[in-house]
Design a protein around this motif. Structure first.
Motif, mmCIF file in Angstrom:
data_model
loop_
_atom_site.group_PDB
_atom_site.id
_atom_site.type_symbol
_atom_site.label_atom_id
_atom_site.label_comp_id
_atom_site.label_asym_id
_atom_site.label_seq_id
_atom_site.Cartn_x
_atom_site.Cartn_y
_atom_site.Cartn_z
ATOM 1 N N SER A 13 24.097 67.257 38.343
ATOM 2 C CA SER A 13 25.000 68.071 37.534
ATOM 3 C C SER A 13 24.756 67.768 36.071
ATOM 4 C CB SER A 13 26.471 67.795 37.894
ATOM 5 O OG SER A 13 26.836 66.489 37.508
ATOM 6 N N SER A 14 25.207 68.658 35.210
ATOM 7 C CA SER A 14 25.062 68.428 33.772
ATOM 8 C C SER A 14 25.906 67.247 33.325
ATOM 9 C CB SER A 14 25.459 69.686 32.991
ATOM 10 O OG SER A 14 26.803 70.046 33.273
ATOM 11 N N SER A 15 27.052 67.028 33.991
ATOM 12 C CA SER A 15 27.910 65.888 33.641
ATOM 13 C C SER A 15 27.209 64.574 33.936
ATOM 14 C CB SER A 15 29.228 65.956 34.422
ATOM 15 O OG SER A 15 29.952 67.105 34.075
ATOM 16 N N GLU A 16 26.514 64.519 35.076
ATOM 17 C CA GLU A 16 25.783 63.302 35.417
ATOM 18 C C GLU A 16 24.672 63.034 34.414
ATOM 19 O OE1 GLU A 16 23.052 61.487 39.057
ATOM 20 O OE2 GLU A 16 24.332 63.241 39.408
ATOM 21 N N ALA A 17 23.969 64.084 34.001
ATOM 22 C CA ALA A 17 22.910 63.926 33.009
ATOM 23 C C ALA A 17 23.476 63.425 31.684
ATOM 24 C CB ALA A 17 22.182 65.249 32.808
ATOM 25 N N GLU A 18 24.612 63.983 31.263
ATOM 26 C CA GLU A 18 25.255 63.537 30.020
ATOM 27 C C GLU A 18 25.728 62.095 30.144
ATOM 28 O OE1 GLU A 18 25.694 64.935 27.127
ATOM 29 O OE2 GLU A 18 25.383 67.090 27.377
ATOM 30 N N TYR A 19 26.222 61.726 31.328
ATOM 31 C CA TYR A 19 26.719 60.369 31.533
ATOM 32 C C TYR A 19 25.589 59.351 31.440
ATOM 33 C CZ TYR A 19 30.199 57.062 33.292
ATOM 34 O OH TYR A 19 31.076 56.022 33.401
ATOM 35 N N ARG A 20 24.429 59.687 31.991
ATOM 36 C CA ARG A 20 23.272 58.804 31.864
ATOM 37 C C ARG A 20 22.860 58.672 30.392
ATOM 38 N NH1 ARG A 20 21.332 57.940 36.976
ATOM 39 N NH2 ARG A 20 21.768 59.568 38.513
ATOM 40 N N ALA A 21 22.908 59.786 29.664
ATOM 41 C CA ALA A 21 22.566 59.732 28.245
ATOM 42 C C ALA A 21 23.545 58.848 27.482
ATOM 43 C CB ALA A 21 22.554 61.146 27.662
ATOM 44 N N LEU A 22 24.830 58.911 27.836
ATOM 45 C CA LEU A 22 25.834 58.054 27.192
ATOM 46 C C LEU A 22 25.546 56.580 27.461
ATOM 47 C CD1 LEU A 22 29.207 59.923 27.851
ATOM 48 C CD2 LEU A 22 28.069 59.584 25.647
ATOM 49 N N ALA A 23 25.142 56.272 28.688
ATOM 50 C CA ALA A 23 24.847 54.881 29.024
ATOM 51 C C ALA A 23 23.683 54.343 28.187
ATOM 52 C CB ALA A 23 24.530 54.762 30.512
ATOM 53 N N ILE A 24 22.653 55.172 28.015
ATOM 54 C CA ILE A 24 21.504 54.755 27.197
ATOM 55 C C ILE A 24 21.927 54.538 25.746
ATOM 56 C CG2 ILE A 24 19.253 55.487 26.323
ATOM 57 C CD1 ILE A 24 18.890 57.053 28.944
#
Length: 243
Positions: free
Chosen positions: A128-139
């Motif tokens: 999902s786009s939310s999961e992709a954004e969440y991974r980006a936030l973690a980085i």
């Protein structure tokens, strides 16, 4: 980059001189240390170094023409900035035509000065786009943590919370609300570092509109007007005008 063209494998016939393609991409990689505007396109070009095609070389030639026409551009580091860490995080979901992986990007400022930026394909697929954004936030949160450690080693007094801007409401709710975690168990555990850093008050996670998301220039091709606008927000100016 041309916004409507998505580079992928086997997009055209093989380029006749792959060695020169690899050499030019290697030089462009060094140039991204001072030219954040070409970071995304260079990240795209590096994916085809094994088997470059004519279309890939054409895209690289376009980058070289852009560099030749913008040699007066440079990053401005003002001396009057306050010591405040600000990070803009973004992702483009499933944007790779070959692997359907997402692109993460962040631009981190110390005051008004751009000190760190990255554009990188995520290691795993996001559903999902939310999961992709969440991974980006973690980085991005890991980069904030590293910079705070660096400031401490330099004995720089820094007591303010870092500001992390994200334009995805779902990702921000997942990071701040434990109730959402029952529905996001498919997200890797290491991505939950963002919530831990929020609880430790290392940073504040703030909303931002997509039109003001500076990290867009690091995750997707843009039209000339928004591209140049975002470059100005990154602190890229005409250095000749300063004299």
């Amino acid at each position: 980059m041309v916004k409507t063209i998505h580079l992928h494998q086997h997009v055209s016939e093989p380029y006749h001189d792959p060695v020169s393609y690899r050499q030019l991409v290697g030089r462009l990689l060094y140039l991204t240390n001072t030219c954040p505007g070409i970071t995304f396109v260079v990240q795209q070009l590096t994916q085809f170094m094994a088997n470059p095609s004519v279309m890939h070389h054409k895209a690289m030639t376009r980058v070289l023409r852009y560099i030749k026409g913008s040699h007066e551009q440079g990053l401005l580091y003002p001396t009057t900035s306050i010591i405040q860490i600000k990070d803009f995080s973004d992702s483009d979901w499933a944007t790779c035509p070959d692997t359907r992986k997402s692109i993460s990007g962040y631009s981190m400022f110390l005051g008004d000065s751009l000190v760190s930026w990255k554009s990188k394909k995520q290691n795993t697929d996001s559903r999902s786009s939310s999961e992709a954004e969440y991974r980006a936030l973690a980085i991005a949160s890991c980069e904030i943590q590293w910079l705070t450690y660096l400031l401490t080693d330099f004995q720089v007094l820094y007591k303010q919370h870092a500001l992390l801007y994200c334009d995805n409401n779902s990702a921000r709710h997942i990071a701040a609300n434990a109730v959402f975690h029952e529905r996001t168990k498919h997200v890797e555990i290491d991505c939950h570092v963002i919530r831990e850093r929020l609880h430790n008050k290392l940073l504040h996670l703030l909303p931002i509109s997509s039109s003001a998301q500076i990290a867009d220039v690091l995750t997707k091709p843009l039209e000339p007007i928004p591209f140049n606008h975002m470059l100005g927000k990154l602190g890229v100016i005409d250095i000749h005008s300063l004299s």
